[in-house]
Design a protein around this motif. Structure first.
Motif, PDB file in Angstrom:
ATOM      1  N   ILE A  93       0.867  -1.245  -0.092  1.00  0.00           N
ATOM      2  CA  ILE A  93       0.090  -0.048   0.011  1.00  0.00           C
ATOM      3  C   ILE A  93       0.772   1.133   0.175  1.00  0.00           C
ATOM      4  O   ILE A  93       0.530   2.173  -0.717  1.00  0.00           O
ATOM      5  N   ALA A  94       1.725   1.117   0.704  1.00  0.00           N
ATOM      6  CA  ALA A  94       2.965   2.250   0.607  1.00  0.00           C
ATOM      7  C   ALA A  94       3.415   2.671  -0.703  1.00  0.00           C
ATOM      8  O   ALA A  94       3.544   3.827  -1.117  1.00  0.00           O
ATOM      9  N   ARG A  95       3.674   1.750  -1.289  1.00  0.00           N
ATOM     10  CA  ARG A  95       4.071   1.860  -2.788  1.00  0.00           C
ATOM     11  C   ARG A  95       3.165   2.447  -3.480  1.00  0.00           C
ATOM     12  O   ARG A  95       3.285   3.454  -4.552  1.00  0.00           O
ATOM     13  N   PHE A  96       1.625   2.018  -3.489  1.00  0.00           N
ATOM     14  CA  PHE A  96       0.670   2.577  -4.102  1.00  0.00           C
ATOM     15  C   PHE A  96       0.544   3.956  -3.624  1.00  0.00           C
ATOM     16  O   PHE A  96       0.189   4.728  -4.680  1.00  0.00           O
ATOM     17  N   LEU A  97       0.660   4.349  -2.492  1.00  0.00           N
ATOM     18  CA  LEU A  97       0.109   5.691  -2.048  1.00  0.00           C
ATOM     19  C   LEU A  97       1.396   6.698  -2.629  1.00  0.00           C
ATOM     20  O   LEU A  97       1.042   7.682  -2.945  1.00  0.00           O
ATOM     21  N   GLU A  98       2.765   6.236  -2.540  1.00  0.00           N
ATOM     22  CA  GLU A  98       3.807   7.047  -3.337  1.00  0.00           C
ATOM     23  C   GLU A  98       3.300   7.447  -4.611  1.00  0.00           C
ATOM     24  O   GLU A  98       3.506   8.365  -5.231  1.00  0.00           O
ATOM     25  N   TRP A  99       2.790   6.286  -5.557  1.00  0.00           N
ATOM     26  CA  TRP A  99       2.573   6.566  -6.820  1.00  0.00           C
ATOM     27  C   TRP A  99       1.199   7.560  -6.894  1.00  0.00           C
ATOM     28  O   TRP A  99       1.250   8.516  -7.878  1.00  0.00           O
ATOM     29  N   VAL A 100       0.220   7.055  -6.105  1.00  0.00           N
ATOM     30  CA  VAL A 100      -1.193   8.115  -6.269  1.00  0.00           C
ATOM     31  C   VAL A 100      -0.979   9.533  -5.635  1.00  0.00           C
ATOM     32  O   VAL A 100      -1.657  10.390  -6.304  1.00  0.00           O
ATOM     33  N   ALA A 101      -0.033   9.801  -5.110  1.00  0.00           N
ATOM     34  CA  ALA A 101       0.405  11.245  -4.567  1.00  0.00           C
ATOM     35  C   ALA A 101       0.630  12.089  -5.645  1.00  0.00           C
ATOM     36  O   ALA A 101       0.408  13.334  -5.271  1.00  0.00           O
ATOM     37  N   THR A 102       1.088  11.608  -6.662  1.00  0.00           N
ATOM     38  CA  THR A 102       1.343  12.516  -8.000  1.00  0.00           C
ATOM     39  C   THR A 102       0.042  12.828  -8.874  1.00  0.00           C
ATOM     40  O   THR A 102       0.493  13.330  -9.787  1.00  0.00           O
ATOM     41  N   LYS A 103      -0.693  12.160  -8.451  1.00  0.00           N
ATOM     42  CA  LYS A 103      -2.194  12.173  -9.287  1.00  0.00           C
ATOM     43  C   LYS A 103      -3.039  13.275  -8.885  1.00  0.00           C
ATOM     44  O   LYS A 103      -3.153  13.869  -7.643  1.00  0.00           O
ATOM     45  N   PRO A 104      -3.940  13.800  -9.690  1.00  0.00           N
ATOM     46  CA  PRO A 104      -4.869  14.904  -9.206  1.00  0.00           C
ATOM     47  C   PRO A 104      -5.851  14.221  -8.238  1.00  0.00           C
ATOM     48  O   PRO A 104      -6.005  12.967  -8.223  1.00  0.00           O
ATOM     49  N   ASP A 105      -6.538  15.007  -7.340  1.00  0.00           N
ATOM     50  CA  ASP A 105      -7.566  14.453  -6.303  1.00  0.00           C
ATOM     51  C   ASP A 105      -8.440  13.852  -6.858  1.00  0.00           C
ATOM     52  O   ASP A 105      -8.805  12.795  -6.131  1.00  0.00           O
ATOM     53  N   ASP A 106      -9.005  13.879  -8.099  1.00  0.00           N
ATOM     54  CA  ASP A 106     -10.256  13.303  -8.541  1.00  0.00           C
ATOM     55  C   ASP A 106      -9.605  12.213  -9.651  1.00  0.00           C
ATOM     56  O   ASP A 106     -10.559  11.408 -10.235  1.00  0.00           O
ATOM     57  N   PHE A 107      -8.547  11.656  -9.647  1.00  0.00           N
ATOM     58  CA  PHE A 107      -7.913  10.728 -10.523  1.00  0.00           C
ATOM     59  C   PHE A 107      -8.713   9.360 -10.077  1.00  0.00           C
ATOM     60  O   PHE A 107      -8.757   8.956  -9.016  1.00  0.00           O
ATOM     61  N   HIS A 108      -8.762   8.550 -11.196  1.00  0.00           N
ATOM     62  CA  HIS A 108      -9.420   7.301 -11.163  1.00  0.00           C
ATOM     63  C   HIS A 108      -8.887   6.331 -12.293  1.00  0.00           C
ATOM     64  O   HIS A 108      -8.897   6.970 -13.207  1.00  0.00           O
TER      65      HIS A 108
END
Length: 125
Positions: A93-108
């Motif tokens: 999950i930490a690896r996922f969180l590092e990746w998603v932190a670079t995305k816009p707030d509404d990214f899906h």
């Protein structure tokens, strides 16, 4: 004009802009704001199938919620990941969180199960 279309979009009008950023809920997993129009869901900290139907829930971005269930079974979530801090500390999950932190707030984006969850053996790195 008639009906709803009479209102024009204005940057300084809170009725057309939605809630102010400080009023938006924050995803406790990725710690990004959850815009009203973003995909979101409630996550039972203890899965419903494992006795958490009336237990605590948290509002998450849909992509964060999907990331949890793509990686872990209900039993594993109940056994060792039933708290937000435990989820955030988990290496996957930490690896996922590092990746998603670079995305816009509404990214899906669609989330697939890991190879291990699909039954294809260990995931390659």
């Amino acid at each position: 004009m008639v009906g709803r279309r009479i209102r024009r979009w204005r940057d300084d009008d809170p009725e057309t802009q939605g809630p102010r950023p400080e009023a938006l809920p924050v995803c406790p997993l990725c710690e990004r704001p959850i815009p009203r129009h973003a995909r979101q869901s409630l996550h039972h900290l203890t899965p419903k199938l494992k006795g958490g139907a009336r237990g605590a829930t948290v509002r998450l971005h849909q992509i964060c919620h999907s990331a949890i269930h793509a990686r872990y079974s209900e039993a594993e979530i109940a056994r060792r990941l039933a708290e937000v801090e435990a989820l955030r500390a988990d290496p996957e999950i930490a690896r996922f969180l590092e990746w998603v932190a670079t995305k816009p707030d509404d990214f899906h984006a669609p989330t697939r199960r890991t190879r291990e969850r699909r039954g294809e053996g260990r995931a390659r790195r």
